[in-house]
Design a protein around this motif. Structure first.
Motif, PDB file in Angstrom:
ATOM      1  N   THR A  95       0.972  -1.183   0.295  1.00 46.00           N
ATOM      2  CA  THR A  95       0.233   0.070   0.084  1.00 46.00           C
ATOM      3  C   THR A  95       0.625   1.233  -0.110  1.00 46.00           C
ATOM      4  OG1 THR A  95      -0.265  -0.444   2.497  1.00 46.00           O
ATOM      5  CG2 THR A  95      -1.923  -0.998   1.002  1.00 46.00           C
ATOM      6  N   LEU A  96       2.081   1.330   0.487  1.00 47.59           N
ATOM      7  CA  LEU A  96       2.979   2.187   0.764  1.00 47.59           C
ATOM      8  C   LEU A  96       3.776   2.500  -0.572  1.00 47.59           C
ATOM      9  CD1 LEU A  96       3.651   4.762   2.485  1.00 47.59           C
ATOM     10  CD2 LEU A  96       5.303   3.153   3.554  1.00 47.59           C
ATOM     11  N   VAL A  97       3.916   1.097  -1.120  1.00 48.72           N
ATOM     12  CA  VAL A  97       4.771   1.395  -2.704  1.00 48.72           C
ATOM     13  C   VAL A  97       4.027   2.300  -3.473  1.00 48.72           C
ATOM     14  CG1 VAL A  97       5.347   0.052  -4.461  1.00 48.72           C
ATOM     15  CG2 VAL A  97       5.926  -0.912  -2.415  1.00 48.72           C
ATOM     16  N   ARG A  98       2.725   2.208  -3.465  1.00 47.51           N
ATOM     17  CA  ARG A  98       1.749   2.690  -4.296  1.00 47.51           C
ATOM     18  C   ARG A  98       2.029   4.398  -4.269  1.00 47.51           C
ATOM     19  NH1 ARG A  98      -2.022   1.397  -7.792  1.00 47.51           N
ATOM     20  NH2 ARG A  98      -1.723  -0.791  -7.412  1.00 47.51           N
ATOM     21  N   HIS A  99       1.998   4.635  -3.064  1.00 47.59           N
ATOM     22  CA  HIS A  99       2.124   6.175  -2.613  1.00 47.59           C
ATOM     23  C   HIS A  99       3.388   6.664  -2.881  1.00 47.59           C
ATOM     24  CE1 HIS A  99      -2.134   6.665  -1.430  1.00 47.59           C
ATOM     25  NE2 HIS A  99      -1.921   5.734  -0.808  1.00 47.59           N
ATOM     26  N   LEU A 100       4.385   5.792  -2.671  1.00 50.54           N
ATOM     27  CA  LEU A 100       5.696   6.287  -3.121  1.00 50.54           C
ATOM     28  C   LEU A 100       5.981   6.625  -4.813  1.00 50.54           C
ATOM     29  CD1 LEU A 100       7.705   3.849  -0.868  1.00 50.54           C
ATOM     30  CD2 LEU A 100       7.783   6.376  -0.493  1.00 50.54           C
ATOM     31  N   VAL A 101       5.473   5.716  -5.328  1.00 39.47           N
ATOM     32  CA  VAL A 101       5.309   5.840  -6.916  1.00 39.47           C
ATOM     33  C   VAL A 101       4.794   7.158  -7.244  1.00 39.47           C
ATOM     34  CG1 VAL A 101       4.959   4.942  -9.175  1.00 39.47           C
ATOM     35  CG2 VAL A 101       6.141   3.332  -7.280  1.00 39.47           C
ATOM     36  N   ARG A 102       3.507   7.362  -6.910  1.00 41.74           N
ATOM     37  CA  ARG A 102       2.593   8.431  -6.942  1.00 41.74           C
ATOM     38  C   ARG A 102       3.243   9.616  -6.506  1.00 41.74           C
ATOM     39  NH1 ARG A 102      -2.329   9.252  -8.873  1.00 41.74           N
ATOM     40  NH2 ARG A 102      -2.668   7.114  -8.715  1.00 41.74           N
ATOM     41  N   TYR A 103       3.952   9.947  -5.618  1.00 39.19           N
ATOM     42  CA  TYR A 103       4.824  10.973  -4.774  1.00 39.19           C
ATOM     43  C   TYR A 103       5.828  11.370  -5.934  1.00 39.19           C
ATOM     44  CZ  TYR A 103       8.388  13.277  -2.253  1.00 39.19           C
ATOM     45  OH  TYR A 103       9.232  14.245  -2.042  1.00 39.19           O
ATOM     46  N   VAL A 104       6.343  10.454  -6.605  1.00 42.11           N
ATOM     47  CA  VAL A 104       7.600  10.759  -7.758  1.00 42.11           C
ATOM     48  C   VAL A 104       6.897  11.268  -8.923  1.00 42.11           C
ATOM     49  CG1 VAL A 104       9.386  10.036  -8.971  1.00 42.11           C
ATOM     50  CG2 VAL A 104       9.083   9.206  -6.559  1.00 42.11           C
ATOM     51  N   ALA A 105       5.632  10.481  -9.340  1.00 42.84           N
ATOM     52  CA  ALA A 105       4.794  10.891 -10.348  1.00 42.84           C
ATOM     53  C   ALA A 105       4.346  12.336 -10.323  1.00 42.84           C
ATOM     54  CB  ALA A 105       3.751   9.957 -10.582  1.00 42.84           C
ATOM     55  N   ASP A 106       3.719  12.769  -9.155  1.00 43.33           N
ATOM     56  CA  ASP A 106       3.278  13.876  -8.927  1.00 43.33           C
ATOM     57  C   ASP A 106       4.389  14.987  -9.140  1.00 43.33           C
ATOM     58  OD1 ASP A 106       0.810  12.935  -8.586  1.00 43.33           O
ATOM     59  OD2 ASP A 106       0.980  12.960  -6.408  1.00 43.33           O
ATOM     60  N   ALA A 107       5.567  14.861  -8.299  1.00 44.56           N
ATOM     61  CA  ALA A 107       6.765  15.627  -8.627  1.00 44.56           C
ATOM     62  C   ALA A 107       7.383  15.938  -9.879  1.00 44.56           C
ATOM     63  CB  ALA A 107       7.772  15.177  -7.483  1.00 44.56           C
ATOM     64  N   ALA A 108       7.334  14.769 -10.702  1.00 47.41           N
ATOM     65  CA  ALA A 108       7.735  14.745 -12.032  1.00 47.41           C
ATOM     66  C   ALA A 108       6.693  15.642 -12.869  1.00 47.41           C
ATOM     67  CB  ALA A 108       7.798  13.445 -12.436  1.00 47.41           C
ATOM     68  N   ALA A 109       5.368  15.456 -12.763  1.00 47.25           N
ATOM     69  CA  ALA A 109       4.402  16.341 -13.282  1.00 47.25           C
ATOM     70  C   ALA A 109       4.505  17.538 -12.895  1.00 47.25           C
ATOM     71  CB  ALA A 109       3.044  15.840 -12.907  1.00 47.25           C
TER      72      ALA A 109
END
Length: 707
Positions: free
Chosen positions: A528-542
């Motif tokens: 469940t946390l892996v998903r949010h870690l990847v989303r955190y980077v995706a949001d920052a990249a966007a």
């Protein structure tokens, strides 16, 4: 009080200065309302019977006589309540005046706890009126106190059989009140300033066995004080591994020089379970209607506190409190069901619900993972990291961690060798995402198909390729690991593992395949946390610019932010799958992990409550129904950590699966590669989980069968 839960309430009734009869009525009304809502321990503020701000009126016998009569009436008029009640009152003892917490239950006065630390600084000058109370307990005759109520059982020289004595009551701060029906519920008390001193009474109360500390307070409001008070109460509950109730004076106290905000708190081992807003307007609207009160109530878990204390080898307890001057007074509560409606049951215990905190947590976890991998690379003098990238969540996270680790060491990201190894179940979607992501991060990409090698292996062992059994799946997984290990040997590099904590807990890995690596960067991160870690980077990249650099993406990745974000969002939208079975006719993933082992949000919930809290199957099941029965459902937006809903049958199905897999797959966890712990739950055999691989699950299965 099943499963160790008991509801408590810290209350602030609206009172009047020196109007004892009015104040007693207000305290009784507040206590009755809280008890009617299920509260079994009720705490009222410091000197609530008279008001805290009586100043030199505390020298008046008229007020003190009325206070004694008022306490007696409070005890009598709450006799029908199935609760332990603590109320603040001034009492004369041996010719001196003491600021006391009176503890009563079912019409009996159980004890008097005096304030130990008397402030005489800044706006406080209690030393003008009150004496510091003794720690040692003495037994006082009720007649000398002017109290016309029955006292607790026993007394100095009393009959040890526990028969009632109506003439003596214990007085002193080393008093504990133990519940007969809930052995883990042991209550201690301290008063206001006692909490703010370097060595508060609550420390020795907790060491003597108190799992719930009650503070009767009159803490005035100043700018910033509420934040400090909240921090102090929360940190004290964490340090003492206890629940801590704080009931503070509020409306009705004199505002001649100070204002009291009625800041009530219920904390448990560092977590705020319930809290009133200081100086809230909600309670004022009711003042004209009669007796009004505000308060904070929640169900505390004394079973969890006891388990945490057992686990902590440095939490010292007194083997015999009596030998250290403590007096333990028993009290009784009716056996009743405690509703968990007032207690937050976090459906995603590994993921902060607040988005701002979630971002901070993600950054902290990335830093832990990256520093762990960086140290291993530096120690092995490796300028190459080899990662099998599948286009799935776990390998994506491992690749992001490797990129940051290389940046920490000042190494060229071209040293990261991202190997994509298409097989019989690889889809175009995951294959293309793996390639695009590796390129966006500036890594070297290499593609090695496993199809020919696996077919040769099938021929060697005589396995029919049409037989899609576990041999068909595991042969592919082991071939991929062999490739990674051999390529790492060629390049003088280090294989970075991709498996996460949830997969390790369930044993959802092929032994000596994806189960093995040279450093498991994701070993401490649940799915469940892996998903949010990847989303955190995706949001920052966007977002690009400083946001991308702040997330550790590096300048090249920041420039490619839009493309990286697109890929990462698509990875997040891809079903979790090992892709070991052929794709469907339309080229989509046919093998979905959560269809086979169950939803990861359920398994992570089970994992946290079983390993971190030590709860048994019945309690885990009950909490899961609370967490996933719709109470926390929040739609489908992953940004908001949406919570699924599951009925009782579904929860039971996957809870059975969890226990079966957790026990049967321990042999895989017994030989895990190194990897960093990032949270309070880990399964490393060298750290948190020392469990025999042949342990039997029968006890846990029987408990499940009985539900």
């Amino acid at each position: 009080m099943r499963d160790g839960f008991v509801k408590v309430a810290a209350l602030t009734p609206a009172i009047r200065v020196a109007d004892v009869d009015y104040n007693v009525d207000a305290c009784v009304a507040a206590a009755r309302e809280a008890a009617g809502e299920g509260a079994r321990v009720i705490v009222l503020p410091e000197l609530a019977i008279t008001a805290y701000t009586c100043e030199d009126l505390f020298w008046q016998d008229a007020l003190l006589d009325a206070a004694a009569r008022g306490l007696a009436r409070l005890v009598r008029e709450t006799a029908a309540l199935d609760a332990l009640l603590l109320a603040g009152v001034p009492l004369r003892v041996n010719g001196k005046l003491y600021n006391c917490a009176a503890v009563a239950s079912r019409g009996r006065l159980l004890g008097l706890v005096p304030k130990r630390n008397i402030p005489t600084y800044n706006e406080f000058y209690e030393g003008r009126h009150f004496c510091a109370g003794p720690a040692e307990v003495e037994w006082l005759a009720l007649g000398r106190l002017g109290l016309d109520v029955p006292a607790t059982a026993g007394g100095e020289g009393g009959d040890p059989s526990g028969e009632s004595f109506d003439d003596e009551v214990p007085f002193g701060s080393r008093l504990l009140f133990a519940c007969d029906e809930l052995p883990g519920l042991v209550v201690g008390a301290e008063i206001c300033e006692d909490l703010w001193v370097p060595d508060p009474p609550s420390t020795e109360l907790a060491q003597a066995g108190a799992t719930l500390v009650c503070n009767l307070s009159a803490s005035n409001e100043l700018v910033g004080k509420a934040d400090y008070r909240r921090s102090l109460v929360g940190s004290t509950s964490a340090r003492l591994v206890c629940a801590y109730m704080y009931a503070s004076a509020g409306w009705g106290e004199s505002t001649q020089d100070l204002v009291f905000g009625g800041h009530d708190l219920v904390c448990e081992n560092g977590r705020v379970l319930a809290e009133t807003k200081p100086l809230a307007d909600a309670g004022l609207a009711r003042v004209g209607e009669g007796h009004a009160a505000v308060g904070a109530s929640a169900a505390i878990d004394v079973q969890l506190l006891a388990a945490d204390r057992r686990r902590m080898s440095t939490f010292e307890t007194l083997s015999s409190p009596d030998d250290h001057g403590f007096t333990v007074v028993p009290f009784s509560l009716g056996v009743s069901e405690t509703s968990l409606a007032g207690r937050p049951v976090d459906p995603h215990p590994f993921v902060p619900a607040d988005r701002a905190r979630r971002s901070e947590r993600c950054e902290e976890i990335f830093a832990i993972q990256a520093h762990g991998l960086a140290k291993r690379l530096a120690h092995t003098h490796s300028a190459r990291a080899v990662i099998g990238v599948s286009g799935g969540l776990d390998s994506t996270l491992a690749l992001l961690v490797a990129a940051r680790a290389f940046d920490l060491l000042g190494l060229d990201r071209k040293g990261i060798l991202a190997v994509t190894m298409p097989g019989f179940g690889t889809t175009h979607r995951t294959h293309d995402n793996a390639r695009a992501m590796s390129e966006a991060l500036g890594c070297e990409l290499r593609e090695i198909s496993i199809a020919a090698a696996v077919r040769q292996h099938f021929a060697d062992i005589g396995h029919d390729e049409a037989d899609h059994s576990v041999t068909y799946e595991n042969a592919q997984a082991r071939e991929r690991t062999q490739i990674l290990m051999d390529v790492a040997n060629q390049e003088g590099g280090l294989v970075v593992g991709t498996g996460d904590l949830s997969e390790l807990a369930l044993g959802w890995a092929t032994y000596n395949a994806d189960h093995m690596s040279m450093y498991g960067a994701n070993a401490g991160v649940p799915k469940t946390l892996v998903r949010h870690l990847v989303r955190y980077v995706a949001d920052a990249a966007a977002a690009g610019g400083k946001a991308a650099l702040g997330a550790g993406l590096g300048e090249e990745a920041a420039r490619n932010g839009a493309e990286l974000a697109r890929v990462l969002y698509d990875v997040l939208d891809t079903p979790v799958s090992p892709e070991l079975l052929p794709a469907s006719g339309d080229g989509k993933i046919s093998q979905k992990t959560e269809d086979l082992v169950g939803p990861y949000e359920l398994h992570d919930f089970f994992l946290y409550n079983v390993l971190r809290c030590g709860f048994g199957p019945a309690k885990v099941y009950r909490l899961a129904l609370e967490a996933f029965g719709g109470r926390y459902a929040s739609g489908t937006d992953a940004d908001d950590a949406a919570v699924g809903t599951y009925d009782a049958e579904t929860v039971m199905k996957w809870l059975r699966k969890f226990y079966w897999r957790f026990f049967s797959q321990q042999f895989k966890r017994s030989c895990l590669p190194d990897g960093p712990k990032v949270g309070t739950v880990a399964v490393s055999p060298r750290g948190d989980l020392r469990m025999p691989s042949d342990a039997v699950c029968a006890l846990w299965q029987r408990e499940l069968e009985g539900l």
